[in-house]
Write a protein that holds these residues in place. Structure first.
Motif, PDB file in Angstrom:
ATOM      1  N   GLY A  27     -95.675  -0.091  34.738  1.00 47.29           N
ATOM      2  CA  GLY A  27     -94.282   0.070  35.161  1.00 47.29           C
ATOM      3  C   GLY A  27     -93.778   1.446  34.779  1.00 47.29           C
ATOM      4  N   LEU A  28     -94.108   2.447  35.565  1.00 54.22           N
ATOM      5  CA  LEU A  28     -93.863   3.834  35.161  1.00 54.22           C
ATOM      6  C   LEU A  28     -92.397   4.248  35.156  1.00 54.22           C
ATOM      7  N   ASN A  29     -91.596   3.659  36.023  1.00 52.99           N
ATOM      8  CA  ASN A  29     -90.244   4.168  36.223  1.00 52.99           C
ATOM      9  C   ASN A  29     -89.215   3.066  36.002  1.00 52.99           C
ATOM     10  N   ALA A  30     -88.268   3.308  35.104  1.00 52.83           N
ATOM     11  CA  ALA A  30     -87.271   2.293  34.772  1.00 52.83           C
ATOM     12  C   ALA A  30     -86.305   2.015  35.912  1.00 52.83           C
ATOM     13  N   ASP A  31     -86.231   2.904  36.900  1.00 52.05           N
ATOM     14  CA  ASP A  31     -85.328   2.703  38.031  1.00 52.05           C
ATOM     15  C   ASP A  31     -86.031   2.108  39.249  1.00 52.05           C
ATOM     16  N   GLY A  57     -92.343  14.203  34.376  1.00 50.92           N
ATOM     17  CA  GLY A  57     -91.829  13.571  35.583  1.00 50.92           C
ATOM     18  C   GLY A  57     -90.725  12.590  35.286  1.00 50.92           C
ATOM     19  N   TYR A  58     -90.114  12.074  36.351  1.00 50.40           N
ATOM     20  CA  TYR A  58     -89.039  11.086  36.233  1.00 50.40           C
ATOM     21  C   TYR A  58     -89.679   9.719  35.988  1.00 50.40           C
ATOM     22  N   THR A  59     -90.271   9.572  34.806  1.00 53.69           N
ATOM     23  CA  THR A  59     -91.044   8.395  34.449  1.00 53.69           C
ATOM     24  C   THR A  59     -90.862   8.091  32.975  1.00 53.69           C
ATOM     25  N   GLY A  62     -95.403   4.744  27.524  1.00 53.53           N
ATOM     26  CA  GLY A  62     -95.762   3.863  26.422  1.00 53.53           C
ATOM     27  C   GLY A  62     -96.859   2.938  26.910  1.00 53.53           C
ATOM     28  N   LEU A  63     -97.240   1.929  26.122  1.00 57.11           N
ATOM     29  CA  LEU A  63     -98.135   0.906  26.653  1.00 57.11           C
ATOM     30  C   LEU A  63     -97.516   0.352  27.937  1.00 57.11           C
ATOM     31  N   PHE A  64     -96.253  -0.008  27.860  1.00 54.17           N
ATOM     32  CA  PHE A  64     -95.436  -0.264  29.037  1.00 54.17           C
ATOM     33  C   PHE A  64     -94.552   0.961  29.242  1.00 54.17           C
ATOM     34  N   GLY A  65     -94.500   1.455  30.480  1.00 55.03           N
ATOM     35  CA  GLY A  65     -93.513   2.483  30.764  1.00 55.03           C
ATOM     36  C   GLY A  65     -92.146   1.839  30.820  1.00 55.03           C
ATOM     37  N   ALA A  66     -91.995   0.897  31.751  1.00 54.91           N
ATOM     38  CA  ALA A  66     -90.721   0.212  31.946  1.00 54.91           C
ATOM     39  C   ALA A  66     -90.932  -1.296  31.859  1.00 54.91           C
ATOM     40  N   ALA A  89     -79.954  12.539  34.898  1.00 51.40           N
ATOM     41  CA  ALA A  89     -79.545  11.255  34.325  1.00 51.40           C
ATOM     42  C   ALA A  89     -80.710  10.289  34.497  1.00 51.40           C
ATOM     43  N   THR A  90     -81.175   9.724  33.408  1.00 37.96           N
ATOM     44  CA  THR A  90     -82.383   8.904  33.488  1.00 37.96           C
ATOM     45  C   THR A  90     -82.307   7.727  32.531  1.00 37.96           C
ATOM     46  N   ASP A  91     -83.017   6.667  32.880  1.00 37.36           N
ATOM     47  CA  ASP A  91     -83.190   5.513  32.004  1.00 37.36           C
ATOM     48  C   ASP A  91     -84.605   5.481  31.445  1.00 37.36           C
TER      49      ASP A  91
END
Length: 251
Positions: A27-31, A57-59, A62-66, A89-91
């Motif tokens: 899950g690379l991207n929280a959005d 990058g906009y990513t 961690g073991l889990f990204g998102a 602005a990023t999560d």
């Protein structure tokens, strides 16, 4: 097609040794819609020698990204995490277990032993950017370094770093509680804490222990002097106050 595994449970049945092989976060991207939304149950096993060293990058990293589900009951030992999160602005955060818990999710009963984490913002031992729960976790032996990164013609970031979580917002339902951080070093430009770097409504940061740790404010060069916002438990409170039951020893 993206699959977030909502409603699915995965169980670790033995220890895993990555032997330094680079890992692509789940899950690379929280959005994005493909945040991991299932349950990952480590069943007491170890994940050893995890390496996440991803391109800028906009990513998240961690073991889990998102993470949008639950991760529980395992140990990560000897991890190295390095990432630069881009975008205004990023999560997206950076941490050993999950770069981001967004906009719900839980990490509980997870231990991180002997880790190095390097990033530019929202950096933690357990999770970096947190809209969710971190409960009854342990971080023992971690070195976190958060450095401003170059943007356009100057620098920004270098903030929100904690031995447990970088940034936490409770939404009045989530908690960072019952966690222990010990034998840690957290270095950042500003907003750094023994448990959480920056908290929105910090009253929900409760019953945590920070011990045998060092907090280093490094504002050499980069983009000018800012308020340090460093604290034994929470570095900066956006609203309210730090919760009850927290203790700090030798920090």
């Amino acid at each position: 097609a993206a699959n977030n595994f909502a409603g699915e449970t995965f169980k670790l049945t033995k220890d895993i040794n990555f032997n330094g092989e680079r890992w692509t976060p789940i899950g690379l991207n929280a959005d994005s819609p493909n945040k991991f939304s299932g349950i990952f149950d480590g069943q007491g096993h170890k994940i050893v020698n995890l390496v996440v060293d991803t391109e800028d990058g906009y990513t998240a990293a961690g073991l889990f990204g998102a993470l949008n589900g639950t991760a529980k009951n395992f140990t990560i030992e000897n991890a190295f995490i390095k990432h630069i999160s881009t975008g205004d602005a990023t999560d997206n955060g950076i941490a050993v277990v999950a770069g981001s818990i967004y906009n719900k999710g839980t990490i509980e009963n997870v231990t991180v032993l002997n880790a190095v984490v390097e990033g530019n913002r929202y950096v933690g031992g357990i999770a970096g950017y947190v809209y969710g729960n971190i409960k009854n976790c342990v971080v023992d032996g971690i070195e976190i370094t958060v450095t401003p990164n170059k943007i356009a013609n100057g620098y920004d970031n270098g903030d929100k770093a904690g031995a447990i979580a970088g940034y936490f917002s409770d939404e009045s339902v989530y908690y960072v509680s019952g966690n222990i951080a010990k034998n840690f070093t957290v270095q950042a430009y500003r907003d750094l804490g023994g448990i959480v770097g920056c908290a929105n409504k910090g009253a929900y940061v409760k019953d945590n222990v920070a011990e045998n740790g060092t907090l280093i404010v490094n504002q050499t060069n980069y983009y000018g002097e800012k308020d340090a916002n460093a604290g034994y438990i929470v570095g900066r409170i956006v609203n309210g106050f730090v919760g009850t039951g927290n203790t700090a020893n030798n920090v």
